[in-house]
Design a protein around this motif. Sequence first.
Motif, PDB file in Angstrom:
ATOM      1  N   ALA A 307     -20.950  -2.608   7.467  1.00 15.43           N
ATOM      2  CA  ALA A 307     -19.928  -3.285   8.264  1.00 15.43           C
ATOM      3  C   ALA A 307     -19.076  -4.181   7.380  1.00 15.43           C
ATOM      4  N   GLU A 308     -17.763  -4.233   7.636  1.00 11.54           N
ATOM      5  CA  GLU A 308     -16.832  -5.037   6.856  1.00 11.54           C
ATOM      6  C   GLU A 308     -16.437  -6.280   7.638  1.00 11.54           C
ATOM      7  N   PRO A 309     -15.786  -7.256   6.974  1.00  7.88           N
ATOM      8  CA  PRO A 309     -15.341  -8.454   7.694  1.00  7.88           C
ATOM      9  C   PRO A 309     -14.438  -8.104   8.870  1.00  7.88           C
ATOM     10  N   GLY A 310     -14.640  -8.847   9.980  1.00 10.15           N
ATOM     11  CA  GLY A 310     -13.883  -8.604  11.207  1.00 10.15           C
ATOM     12  C   GLY A 310     -14.611  -7.728  12.204  1.00 10.15           C
ATOM     13  N   THR A 311     -15.770  -7.170  11.797  1.00 14.06           N
ATOM     14  CA  THR A 311     -16.520  -6.259  12.656  1.00 14.06           C
ATOM     15  C   THR A 311     -17.358  -7.043  13.664  1.00 14.06           C
ATOM     16  N   VAL A 312     -17.363  -6.584  14.934  1.00 13.73           N
ATOM     17  CA  VAL A 312     -18.195  -7.200  15.963  1.00 13.73           C
ATOM     18  C   VAL A 312     -19.617  -6.675  15.802  1.00 13.73           C
ATOM     19  N   MET A 313     -20.600  -7.601  15.750  1.00 18.05           N
ATOM     20  CA  MET A 313     -21.986  -7.251  15.487  1.00 18.05           C
ATOM     21  C   MET A 313     -22.875  -7.554  16.693  1.00 18.05           C
ATOM     22  N   ILE A 314     -23.946  -6.737  16.838  1.00 20.22           N
ATOM     23  CA  ILE A 314     -24.925  -6.956  17.901  1.00 20.22           C
ATOM     24  C   ILE A 314     -26.312  -7.056  17.278  1.00 20.22           C
ATOM     25  N   LEU A 315     -27.279  -7.573  18.051  1.00 16.75           N
ATOM     26  CA  LEU A 315     -28.657  -7.648  17.607  1.00 16.75           C
ATOM     27  C   LEU A 315     -29.240  -6.247  17.524  1.00 16.75           C
ATOM     28  N   GLY A 316     -29.852  -5.925  16.353  1.00 14.59           N
ATOM     29  CA  GLY A 316     -30.423  -4.600  16.170  1.00 14.59           C
ATOM     30  C   GLY A 316     -31.927  -4.655  16.074  1.00 14.59           C
ATOM     31  N   GLU A 317     -32.489  -3.646  15.434  1.00  7.24           N
ATOM     32  CA  GLU A 317     -33.934  -3.576  15.276  1.00  7.24           C
ATOM     33  C   GLU A 317     -34.407  -4.604  14.249  1.00  7.24           C
ATOM     34  N   GLY A 318     -35.550  -5.221  14.499  1.00  6.02           N
ATOM     35  CA  GLY A 318     -36.092  -6.211  13.579  1.00  6.02           C
ATOM     36  C   GLY A 318     -35.166  -7.408  13.454  1.00  6.02           C
ATOM     37  N   ASP A 319     -34.910  -7.830  12.199  1.00  7.04           N
ATOM     38  CA  ASP A 319     -34.058  -8.987  11.967  1.00  7.04           C
ATOM     39  C   ASP A 319     -32.663  -8.574  11.496  1.00  7.04           C
ATOM     40  N   HIS A 320     -32.262  -7.344  11.725  1.00  3.51           N
ATOM     41  CA  HIS A 320     -30.973  -6.844  11.290  1.00  3.51           C
ATOM     42  C   HIS A 320     -29.943  -6.884  12.418  1.00  3.51           C
ATOM     43  N   LEU A 321     -28.686  -6.998  12.017  1.00  6.92           N
ATOM     44  CA  LEU A 321     -27.576  -6.848  12.953  1.00  6.92           C
ATOM     45  C   LEU A 321     -26.932  -5.481  12.750  1.00  6.92           C
ATOM     46  N   GLU A 322     -26.389  -4.940  13.826  1.00 11.64           N
ATOM     47  CA  GLU A 322     -25.757  -3.642  13.778  1.00 11.64           C
ATOM     48  C   GLU A 322     -24.340  -3.733  14.326  1.00 11.64           C
ATOM     49  N   THR A 323     -23.508  -2.758  13.996  1.00 11.70           N
ATOM     50  CA  THR A 323     -22.145  -2.697  14.510  1.00 11.70           C
ATOM     51  C   THR A 323     -22.177  -2.357  15.995  1.00 11.70           C
ATOM     52  N   SER A 324     -21.419  -3.094  16.788  1.00 11.93           N
ATOM     53  CA  SER A 324     -21.370  -2.851  18.238  1.00 11.93           C
ATOM     54  C   SER A 324     -20.747  -1.484  18.519  1.00 11.93           C
ATOM     55  N   ASN A 325     -21.189  -0.828  19.576  1.00 13.44           N
ATOM     56  CA  ASN A 325     -20.655   0.495  19.937  1.00 13.44           C
ATOM     57  C   ASN A 325     -20.693   0.759  21.435  1.00 13.44           C
ATOM     58  N   ALA A 326     -20.838  -0.301  22.237  1.00 11.17           N
ATOM     59  CA  ALA A 326     -20.880  -0.139  23.692  1.00 11.17           C
ATOM     60  C   ALA A 326     -20.124  -1.286  24.342  1.00 11.17           C
ATOM     61  N   ALA A 327     -19.548  -1.003  25.520  1.00 13.75           N
ATOM     62  CA  ALA A 327     -18.786  -2.028  26.231  1.00 13.75           C
ATOM     63  C   ALA A 327     -19.718  -3.013  26.921  1.00 13.75           C
ATOM     64  N   TYR A 328     -19.294  -4.281  26.953  1.00 18.85           N
ATOM     65  CA  TYR A 328     -20.020  -5.351  27.656  1.00 18.85           C
ATOM     66  C   TYR A 328     -21.494  -5.417  27.213  1.00 18.85           C
ATOM     67  N   ASP A 329     -21.722  -5.432  25.919  1.00 18.41           N
ATOM     68  CA  ASP A 329     -23.078  -5.455  25.368  1.00 18.41           C
ATOM     69  C   ASP A 329     -23.543  -6.902  25.254  1.00 18.41           C
ATOM     70  N   THR A 330     -24.607  -7.244  25.982  1.00 19.11           N
ATOM     71  CA  THR A 330     -25.122  -8.627  25.973  1.00 19.11           C
ATOM     72  C   THR A 330     -25.875  -8.946  24.683  1.00 19.11           C
ATOM     73  N   ARG A 331     -26.051  -7.970  23.825  1.00 20.55           N
ATOM     74  CA  ARG A 331     -26.691  -8.229  22.532  1.00 20.55           C
ATOM     75  C   ARG A 331     -25.691  -8.724  21.484  1.00 20.55           C
ATOM     76  N   VAL A 332     -24.449  -8.964  21.893  1.00 16.37           N
ATOM     77  CA  VAL A 332     -23.434  -9.379  20.938  1.00 16.37           C
ATOM     78  C   VAL A 332     -23.879 -10.654  20.218  1.00 16.37           C
ATOM     79  N   ALA A 333     -23.696 -10.669  18.859  1.00  9.99           N
ATOM     80  CA  ALA A 333     -24.160 -11.794  18.041  1.00  9.99           C
ATOM     81  C   ALA A 333     -23.023 -12.557  17.384  1.00  9.99           C
ATOM     82  N   GLY A 334     -21.870 -11.902  17.179  1.00  9.66           N
ATOM     83  CA  GLY A 334     -20.754 -12.579  16.528  1.00  9.66           C
ATOM     84  C   GLY A 334     -19.894 -11.590  15.768  1.00  9.66           C
ATOM     85  N   VAL A 335     -19.046 -12.130  14.883  1.00  6.75           N
ATOM     86  CA  VAL A 335     -18.110 -11.332  14.106  1.00  6.75           C
ATOM     87  C   VAL A 335     -18.319 -11.646  12.628  1.00  6.75           C
TER      88      VAL A 335
END
Length: 427
Positions: A307-335
């Motif tokens: 993921a590059e700067p400006g990408t919206v991130m969500i909580l992923g598996e373990g302690d990693h963040l992943e790139t968001s790919n769904a609408a209205y995702d409550t796992r959103v963590a930041g940008v």
Amino acid sequence: MANLIGTTNAPDTAGVLGESEKYAGVKGVSAAPDQPGVAGANPAGPGVSGESATSYGVLAKSRESAGVFAESVKSTGVYGHSYEGFGVHGESTKTSGVVGVSRAWFGVYGESKDQEPIVFGQPFDKVDLNMEMHHLGALLDDDSIAKGAEEFDPNAGPAYRLHALPPQAQQLMMLKQPKRGRGIGIGVVGKSGTGRGVLGESVSNTAVEGNSKSGIGVYGSSESFEGMHAVTNSLRTAAIAAYNDNPFGTGAAIYARKAGHEGVAGFFEGGVFVTGDVHVRGNITADRDICCMGADFAEDFNIADEAEPGTVMILGEGDHLETSNAAYDTRVAGVISGAGNYRPGIILDKQSADKTRKPVALVGKVFCKADARYGPIAKGDLLTTSATPGHAMKAVDPLRAFGAVIGKALQGLSDGQGLIPVLVALR
């Protein structure tokens, strides 16, 4: 023609011998201008030699001129050696104790050696030629920690700083046998009761210069005032400039240490400007504001993808963040911070320079990827995650947006995709 002539060819026998129990052995008086009272000449040895077991070897007095005047064309004008005291000692009540003037070299040159045996002069009976030259200071008796020194390790190799030498330096000057190559000697010692111990003046060059291959270049100590004091009236240069010119060196250009828990190691009355990184092991206390040029409050996270700067991130598996790919995702963590011309002001949990960790903006202003194909974005609209990977969109469903809001748009986007500034406020 001289009134008195003494001649001898016998070894170790004086041409003229004068002895006295209560006055001078030999006294020479001359009324002729610029002529000496006593003149000694020798093409291959001393012109005049004076020796005393308990007092001065040579005593010279003058009311209006030099007590001793020595001149040499190719060698030293005055050369002094001592077994247990000063080689040359000068005192004055109204002017300089010792004055050195040179047109092409050092005005005064001082050297200290503690690795060579005594070879000068005709020794006294009690002097042991196997002993090495006297030295001033403490010996380095331990291989790792120097006696009279301290070790510090600012994440680097060891370095040493000498303690202040005791004030009665003359009492420390003694004939003893140090470990070869481990002594600390002083080439020049300057002392003063109320004035300057050593004064250096220059119109266009260095006033005082100290060079050392393995020791301290210049050492200053004081019992009740500054060990070193530097003042400049220059418009551009610093009063003190320190350089570590070794490109591979790990030592500091300036090191300051304060013993005890009172006071500070460094005090700056005025601003401090730093062009590199600042590492602090203790607490930071500010009496006024802390101003950061960055725009957001971020925290470092492990990132599972590229993921590059400006990408919206969500909580992923373990302690990693992943790139968001769904609408209205409550796992959103930041940008991911750093896109556009915004940079993070504060980054928490900065553990290392690992490329898998990136700062994610949790609060503040950040440029964010946005997709207006789901609806035009106006300034002030709430934003949420979209089905476009890593992109935000306008939140049009209040019920689905609860817990999935990224923040507010600070700039609109009428159509297509692009980077827009966003005020991050997760809710």
